[in-house]
Design an enzyme around this catalytic site. Structure first.
Site, PDB file in Angstrom:
ATOM      1  N   GLY A  56      19.973  10.286 -32.853  1.00  0.00           N
ATOM      2  CA  GLY A  56      19.493  10.969 -31.461  1.00  0.00           C
ATOM      3  C   GLY A  56      20.086  10.307 -30.216  1.00  0.00           C
ATOM      4  O   GLY A  56      20.311  10.885 -29.280  1.00  0.00           O
ATOM      5  N   ALA A  57      20.586   9.139 -30.466  1.00  0.00           N
ATOM      6  CA  ALA A  57      21.032   8.397 -29.293  1.00  0.00           C
ATOM      7  C   ALA A  57      22.382   8.788 -29.102  1.00  0.00           C
ATOM      8  O   ALA A  57      23.082   8.759 -27.939  1.00  0.00           O
ATOM      9  CB  ALA A  57      21.134   6.868 -29.544  1.00  0.00           C
ATOM     10  N   GLY A  99       0.860  -1.159   0.233  1.00  0.00           N
ATOM     11  CA  GLY A  99       0.126  -0.145   0.077  1.00  0.00           C
ATOM     12  C   GLY A  99       0.957   1.236   0.023  1.00  0.00           C
ATOM     13  O   GLY A  99       1.833   1.415  -0.494  1.00  0.00           O
ATOM     14  N   GLY A 100       0.388   2.097   0.786  1.00  0.00           N
ATOM     15  CA  GLY A 100       0.990   3.570   0.912  1.00  0.00           C
ATOM     16  C   GLY A 100       2.386   3.342   1.384  1.00  0.00           C
ATOM     17  O   GLY A 100       3.358   4.148   0.958  1.00  0.00           O
TER      18      GLY A 100
END
Length: 514
Positions: free
Chosen positions: A404-405, A171-172
């Site tokens: 772009g890499a 959970g949290g």
């Protein structure tokens, strides 16, 4: 002399606190393969150095007024001590007390020691072993997590934060480790998930075991939540000690210098890295040729294996390494690799750790799945992380650096202080075969022998464009070096950049494309 009752009362209270949930529950903890909260702290800290605080704090009556048992410390042990002779603060949840559940006082104890770590500018280690928020304390328990998350966030980038999950964390409760810099887990006993198998079964009708849903191996290989996996509590905590030896106390200090055995096996690099760009190799073998012997500590080893990140030492000084891995997806960048590298680069920049990038990348991994998963957004994180970093940054282009890499992997105009390249480096928009198909499509189609023409044009393109000298002539590579010069040039570069200082324009913070 004081009445002996004063001493006996104090010692009795200490004994009661040390017993936690009682011997039966301690035995059950041991039988499940887990250590107790205090046993874990004894392994983490230097012998005899841990000082406990808040040991007598107890939970107030709950909102229903029906709590039957209240235990000193309220299910968590907090304090400080030394690890490798340096100050560290820690909290350790005690599963033998109400399943380690978090109540108001439990969270206040943790928040107090987090504040102390922040004020002392020292690392904080949280050991998690908890069933979650204490239901009988209602929203007062839940709000305890809020205070912890706030402190995690404010401490981020100021002092190192390490989360050690040695039991359930659901959970949290998962979000405190998620905000920390590193997460450690153990096989068999560690579990992390927001909603457990029972809830999933009810809502989606999916059947899955706790281990398959949120075990250590799943988070190491699939989700990337986990950074390190060990088989036992003891091994895991020794791993935390090792990691801390690479880290500074805070963002105003440099990492400790630890002299080891220097290694220079650069002469082997021609055997390790083939000059045929289509042949794979293991970049770990490249790293081993120049880092101090046995000093490379890989991080997230089993997640996004097309990029390798980790800490090492070079002449005793800590470096962060980011390297493409040609033996996995040809070293291309995908969504997960971009996230993994970006997070690591930003950590290094937070804590004054210079970054060395080893480049052999043909591009971003293509495909509809990657585009729809947000490769544009995730890939932009890598650009952002490198451009934002002000620590010394050195790049070695080993072989391929396309498109772009190439830009994303700490290219010169992205802020690299020094860029080196080997003579076999290919720096271009794309490989020869793809380039000629676009540039000479009609010419190839009109040829009597299209395949021969394609090969001829590819060879011509390779000689003209796929070499490091055009980039060097235009100031995009600082020096072309021989493989055997690699270690010495790297060491000289980082030594020259040791006192680098960059003044950036004031801003509250940037807006990284999350």
């Amino acid at each position: 002399m004081w009445d002996v009752e004063h001493r006996e009362e104090l010692l009795g209270r200490r004994k009661r606190a040390a017993e936690g949930g009682g011997y039966a529950r301690i035995k059950k903890q041991h039988d499940s393969g887990k250590l107790t909260a205090r046993e874990r702290l004894r392994i983490l800290f230097d012998a005899g150095s841990f000082v406990e605080i808040c040991g007598f704090r107890e939970a107030r009556p709950n909102v229903y007024g029906d709590r039957k048992v209240s235990v000193p410390g309220d299910g968590v042990v907090v304090g400080y001590g030394t690890v490798g002779g340096r100050l560290v603060y820690a909290s350790s949840e005690d599963f033998t007390v109400s399943g380690g559940s978090l109540g108001e006082i439990h969270s206040k104890n943790i928040c107090q020691v987090m504040d102390a770590a922040m004020n002392a500018k020292a690392p904080f280690v949280s050991i998690n072993d908890s069933g979650g928020a204490r239901i009988d304390e209602g929203v007062c328990a839940l709000s305890g997590y809020s205070g912890m998350f706030l402190r995690n966030t404010r401490m981020s980038g100021v002092v190192p934060q390490i989360a050690v999950v040695l039991g359930p964390c659901a959970g949290g409760a998962c979000y405190s480790p998620a905000i920390c810099d590193f997460v450690f887990m153990t096989r068999e006993t560690s579990k992390m998930f927001i909603t457990g198998p029972a809830v999933i079964r009810t809502v989606t009708r999916e059947e899955i075991t706790p281990e398959e849903l949120g075990g250590a191996d799943v988070h190491a290989k699939v989700s990337g939540v986990n950074h390190f996996v060990y088989d036992t509590d003891e091994a895991c905590l020794m791993g935390v000690r090792k990691l801390l030896s690479y880290l500074p106390q805070n963002n105003r200090q440099n990492p400790p210098v630890v002299r080891g055995e220097a290694v220079d096996e650069s002469h082997r690099l021609e055997e390790v890295v083939p000059d045929n760009p289509k042949r794979a190799y293991d970049v770990h073998r490249v790293i081993e040729t120049f880092v101090d012997k046995g000093s490379f500590l890989e991080i997230q080893e089993r997640f996004a294996r097309n990029v390798v990140v980790g800490l090492c030492r070079l002449d005793g000084h800590v470096l962060g390494i980011v390297a493409n891995q040609p033996s996995n997806l040809a070293g291309t960048l995908d969504v997960d690799a971009s996230d993994k590298a970006s997070r690591f680069i930003r950590f290094c920049d937070c804590f004054n750790i210079p970054i060395f990038s080893l480049v052999d990348v043909s591009g971003y991994f293509p495909g509809v799945k990657q585009e729809h998963a947000g490769i544009i957004r995730h890939g932009a994180k890598l650009l952002y992380a490198y451009a934002e970093a002000t620590v010394p940054k050195v790049t070695l282009i080993m072989r391929k650096a396309y498109g772009g890499a190439y830009i994303a992997m700490n290219s010169k105009k992205m802020g690299a202080d020094l860029v080196f390249a080997w003579p076999i480096a290919e720096i271009a928009v794309m490989g020869a075969e793809g380039a000629v198909e676009i540039m000479h499509k009609r010419e190839i189609a009109a040829a009597d022998n299209p395949d021969a023409k394609r090969d001829e044009l590819a060879d011509e393109y390779t000689k003209k464009h796929l070499n490091p000298y055009f980039a060097a002539a235009n100031g995009l590579v600082d020096e072309v070096i021989l493989p055997e010069e690699t270690r010495s040039r790297i060491a000289q570069a980082f030594e020259a950049l040791r006192d680098k200082l960059v003044e950036l324009p004031w801003k509250k913070h940037g807006n990284i494309p999350l």
